[in-house]
Design a protein around this motif. Sequence first.
Motif, PDB file in Angstrom:
ATOM      1  N   LYS A   1       0.831  -1.197   0.000  1.00 58.79           N
ATOM      2  CA  LYS A   1       0.000   0.000   0.000  1.00 58.79           C
ATOM      3  C   LYS A   1       0.872   1.255   0.000  1.00 58.79           C
ATOM      4  O   LYS A   1       1.909   1.312   0.662  1.00 58.79           O
ATOM      5  CB  LYS A   1      -0.904   0.006   1.235  1.00 58.79           C
ATOM      6  N   ARG A   2       0.419   2.235  -0.716  1.00 62.52           N
ATOM      7  CA  ARG A   2       1.157   3.485  -0.833  1.00 62.52           C
ATOM      8  C   ARG A   2       1.475   4.086   0.536  1.00 62.52           C
ATOM      9  O   ARG A   2       2.551   4.631   0.749  1.00 62.52           O
ATOM     10  CB  ARG A   2       0.317   4.473  -1.647  1.00 62.52           C
ATOM     11  N   GLU A   3       0.531   3.941   1.426  1.00 63.35           N
ATOM     12  CA  GLU A   3       0.686   4.503   2.763  1.00 63.35           C
ATOM     13  C   GLU A   3       1.965   4.017   3.442  1.00 63.35           C
ATOM     14  O   GLU A   3       2.633   4.762   4.146  1.00 63.35           O
ATOM     15  CB  GLU A   3      -0.523   4.071   3.595  1.00 63.35           C
ATOM     16  N   LEU A   4       2.282   2.759   3.218  1.00 60.82           N
ATOM     17  CA  LEU A   4       3.485   2.196   3.833  1.00 60.82           C
ATOM     18  C   LEU A   4       4.715   2.990   3.407  1.00 60.82           C
ATOM     19  O   LEU A   4       5.608   3.274   4.207  1.00 60.82           O
ATOM     20  CB  LEU A   4       3.649   0.733   3.414  1.00 60.82           C
ATOM     21  N   TRP A   5       4.753   3.347   2.120  1.00 56.96           N
ATOM     22  CA  TRP A   5       5.912   4.066   1.584  1.00 56.96           C
ATOM     23  C   TRP A   5       5.932   5.516   2.054  1.00 56.96           C
ATOM     24  O   TRP A   5       6.959   6.167   1.997  1.00 56.96           O
ATOM     25  CB  TRP A   5       5.929   3.985   0.049  1.00 56.96           C
ATOM     26  N   GLN A   6       4.771   5.973   2.509  1.00 57.41           N
ATOM     27  CA  GLN A   6       4.745   7.319   3.095  1.00 57.41           C
ATOM     28  C   GLN A   6       5.272   7.274   4.522  1.00 57.41           C
ATOM     29  O   GLN A   6       6.053   8.115   4.938  1.00 57.41           O
ATOM     30  CB  GLN A   6       3.326   7.890   3.033  1.00 57.41           C
ATOM     31  N   VAL A   7       4.878   6.229   5.243  1.00 56.00           N
ATOM     32  CA  VAL A   7       5.391   6.066   6.606  1.00 56.00           C
ATOM     33  C   VAL A   7       6.908   5.868   6.581  1.00 56.00           C
ATOM     34  O   VAL A   7       7.644   6.462   7.358  1.00 56.00           O
ATOM     35  CB  VAL A   7       4.705   4.867   7.309  1.00 56.00           C
ATOM     36  N   SER A   8       7.366   5.055   5.667  1.00 51.46           N
ATOM     37  CA  SER A   8       8.809   4.746   5.624  1.00 51.46           C
ATOM     38  C   SER A   8       9.629   5.948   5.150  1.00 51.46           C
ATOM     39  O   SER A   8      10.831   6.010   5.369  1.00 51.46           O
ATOM     40  CB  SER A   8       9.065   3.573   4.686  1.00 51.46           C
TER      41      SER A   8
ATOM     42  N   TYR B   1      12.458   9.273  -2.107  1.00 55.47           N
ATOM     43  CA  TYR B   1      12.905   8.372  -3.150  1.00 55.47           C
ATOM     44  C   TYR B   1      11.838   8.199  -4.213  1.00 55.47           C
ATOM     45  O   TYR B   1      11.964   7.384  -5.119  1.00 55.47           O
ATOM     46  CB  TYR B   1      13.208   7.018  -2.480  1.00 55.47           C
ATOM     47  N   GLY B   2      10.767   8.987  -4.069  1.00 61.16           N
ATOM     48  CA  GLY B   2       9.590   8.812  -4.899  1.00 61.16           C
ATOM     49  C   GLY B   2       9.860   8.840  -6.393  1.00 61.16           C
ATOM     50  O   GLY B   2       9.234   8.119  -7.169  1.00 61.16           O
ATOM     51  N   ASP B   3      10.831   9.681  -6.813  1.00 60.60           N
ATOM     52  CA  ASP B   3      11.135   9.782  -8.240  1.00 60.60           C
ATOM     53  C   ASP B   3      11.609   8.461  -8.819  1.00 60.60           C
ATOM     54  O   ASP B   3      11.491   8.225 -10.007  1.00 60.60           O
ATOM     55  CB  ASP B   3      12.234  10.831  -8.481  1.00 60.60           C
ATOM     56  N   SER B   4      12.182   7.636  -7.965  1.00 57.86           N
ATOM     57  CA  SER B   4      12.705   6.358  -8.454  1.00 57.86           C
ATOM     58  C   SER B   4      11.705   5.225  -8.300  1.00 57.86           C
ATOM     59  O   SER B   4      12.024   4.085  -8.563  1.00 57.86           O
ATOM     60  CB  SER B   4      13.985   5.993  -7.700  1.00 57.86           C
ATOM     61  N   MET B   5      10.504   5.564  -7.845  1.00 59.03           N
ATOM     62  CA  MET B   5       9.489   4.512  -7.668  1.00 59.03           C
ATOM     63  C   MET B   5       8.499   4.519  -8.823  1.00 59.03           C
ATOM     64  O   MET B   5       8.196   5.565  -9.387  1.00 59.03           O
ATOM     65  CB  MET B   5       8.728   4.731  -6.350  1.00 59.03           C
ATOM     66  N   PHE B   6       8.005   3.347  -9.166  1.00 58.86           N
ATOM     67  CA  PHE B   6       6.959   3.265 -10.177  1.00 58.86           C
ATOM     68  C   PHE B   6       5.695   3.907  -9.618  1.00 58.86           C
ATOM     69  O   PHE B   6       5.451   3.854  -8.408  1.00 58.86           O
ATOM     70  CB  PHE B   6       6.702   1.809 -10.562  1.00 58.86           C
ATOM     71  N   SER B   7       4.925   4.499 -10.502  1.00 57.50           N
ATOM     72  CA  SER B   7       3.733   5.228 -10.080  1.00 57.50           C
ATOM     73  C   SER B   7       2.715   4.283  -9.428  1.00 57.50           C
ATOM     74  O   SER B   7       2.708   3.100  -9.731  1.00 57.50           O
ATOM     75  CB  SER B   7       3.074   5.900 -11.279  1.00 57.50           C
TER      76      SER B   7
END
Length: 659
Positions: A312-319, A325-331
């Motif tokens: 879930k996207r939320e996890l990557w917001q918490v982390s 690092y968002g630019d290097s993540m797939f949308s």
Amino acid sequence: MSDLNVQLKNGAGIQLQSPVTVGEALKRLDRDAAKQALAARVNGRDVDLNFQLEAANSNGHIEIEPVLPQTQEGLGLLRHSTAHLLAAAVLDLFPGTKLGIGPPLLDDPRYGFYYDVIAPRPLTEADLPVIEKRMREIGKRNLAYRRDEIPKEEALRIFDEREEPLKRELIEEKGGDVVSVYYIDGTPFVDFCVGPHVTNSNRLRAFKLLTIAGAYWKGDPERPQMQRIYGTAFFNQEELDAWTKQREEAEKRDHRRLGRELDLFSIQDEYGQGLILWHPKGGMIRKQMEDYLREELLNHNYSFVYTPHIAKRELWQVSGHEQNYGDSMFSPTVLEDVEFRLKPMNCPFHIGIYKAQQRSYRDLPQRYSEMGTVYRAELSGTLHGLMRVRGFTVDDAHIFCRPDQVQTEIGDCLDFAYKVFRTYGFDKIKIELSVKGDDTTKNYLGRDEDWRSAEAALAEALDERGIGYERVEGEAAFYGPKIDIKIEDAIGRMWQLGTVQLDFNLPERFGLEYIGDDNKPHRPVMIHRALFGSIERFFGVLIEHYAGAFPMWLAPVQVAVLPITDRVNEYAERVARELRAAKLRVEVNTRGEKIGAKIRDAQLQKIPFMLVLGDREMEEGTLAVRERSRGDIGAMSLAQFREMARGLVETRAGANVAL
RNA sequence: GCCCGCGUAGCUCAGUGGUAGAGCGCCUCCUUGGUAAGGAGGAGGUCAUGAGUUCAAAUCUCAUCGCGGGCUCCA
């Protein structure tokens, strides 16, 4: 009258009368060195050979050290001067060209120097021979490289006149009140440069232009895109030829070429850039790599975990990955109004496993390992074979431990890394300890005392083992210090692979805890560690390291059975069956070809052993054994060969046999 | 993403406006040969994709995609 007391460093002294140049003084002191010298160091200052020695600013005491060929310093100077020659030739051929910078390169074995230019029209590789030819013409004219020291204002005027805005910018930034400029007499070239340089263009003989590429001014994508002309230079033609040969050798090892020739992997348009298809032979090698790694992970008391590719996207917001690092993540992708993102790293999942229950100080350390496949949205221009891809597998592990356990854990990571890399034949390992710098823009997390104790633990673990390392200030990640492991391959190239990092950030963000012996909650330390970094990338490094000739334990096909005539095909199959029963990977070549052709096929596939079987062997029940690098090594029994082959596999020997 | 170059058979490449080629590989047949290529025959290509110029395009122009070399980025 002699007003100068001139001393050769570690050598003779002499009294001289000024004015006299370094070159002349050197000639009086050591004719041989004078003949060879490219420049000199006078009382610790680098100068050209035509530098005037003066009594005034040296109390009459002058120490001279010649800069000689066959030294790093000499080579750098030679290449720097060659870069100037290149610029002179370009200006000559393409008037109106704007010059950027043109430094020597010593660390990158692929190139020797470059010059960044903006020519009136785009240059192409087809221009290189023309430019090189002009360089030779200019070089042969025995032109003087002349240094001039002038007031900054005058220098600015000179470069304004010549419409060299980039040079003006450099002078404004770097120049003091007086700046030095270099001319090559008889050419339109003038440069803002501290030198030193050769004093005559005839010293530049063995050089070659290599390629032309794009480069941003000052590496800034917002600034103009320039063209970078790469070349290299040596002291003589023999050295240049040797370098050229070495370069061809590196090209032969190119993992992309070998990957196709040996049928190891492919990357196909239809599936996407930077995504690897592992073919059966590459897959077999990978399996051996992973099996060996798992064996060692068990030895080092790691546990094995498996986690999904998406969360879930939320996890990557918490982390914090999304922010940092968002630019290097797939949308994100959406399912039933919930957003998900592919994972660029494995850490948050391992944290989830840690958090799944309450931890006691007795439970630590927890060592979770996983071959975790991650996806990163790398820019298309950065992709490169297996070395830079968009989907790859990290030999990842995260260790959650108490602060008092950090040093032991780091030490174990180092032992682990050394053991594994040595097995692969990487004997030269370079360690970098990256620590916090003064740069406040980096927003380092964590308290200063945590940084200090962490750095001390890392350094102590290294010292304990007598491992030398380079301390690099300011290279640490914002969340903690790290140890980077670099290895040197069979032809002397360095590769950054593994890393051991301390993380003050994620335990905080996820609120990790353990209950201490004081019955109170404490924050555990998190260590990220990967040895290969990426299995794909490490595989690429291995292909080039071994030049495709994998040692026995890794070779996808270990033994080629080659019957000489159809009469022995059955015997060949029987031999193959028995070897396969001993877990050896065997292929039988029953094509309607002569033995020479079958051997050639096996050689080209770089199969470690060939068993040549004819009537003689069948009658005697033996095998004629051929080893790929040694050739025919004589006859032996099936049992003898099997034992030898098994021995090589089990000891994982032969990492250094590749030629 | 940006700059330059490149894209013809599975691979390496030739072909510069007029009926698509070579070598290797692959398939079939012959040959049964002792340590890096035996012989013959055959199959295989909308010349990256799309548009344009032209009587005619692999060839000229433009765009797109991909690849290569760099730059940038690299938790």
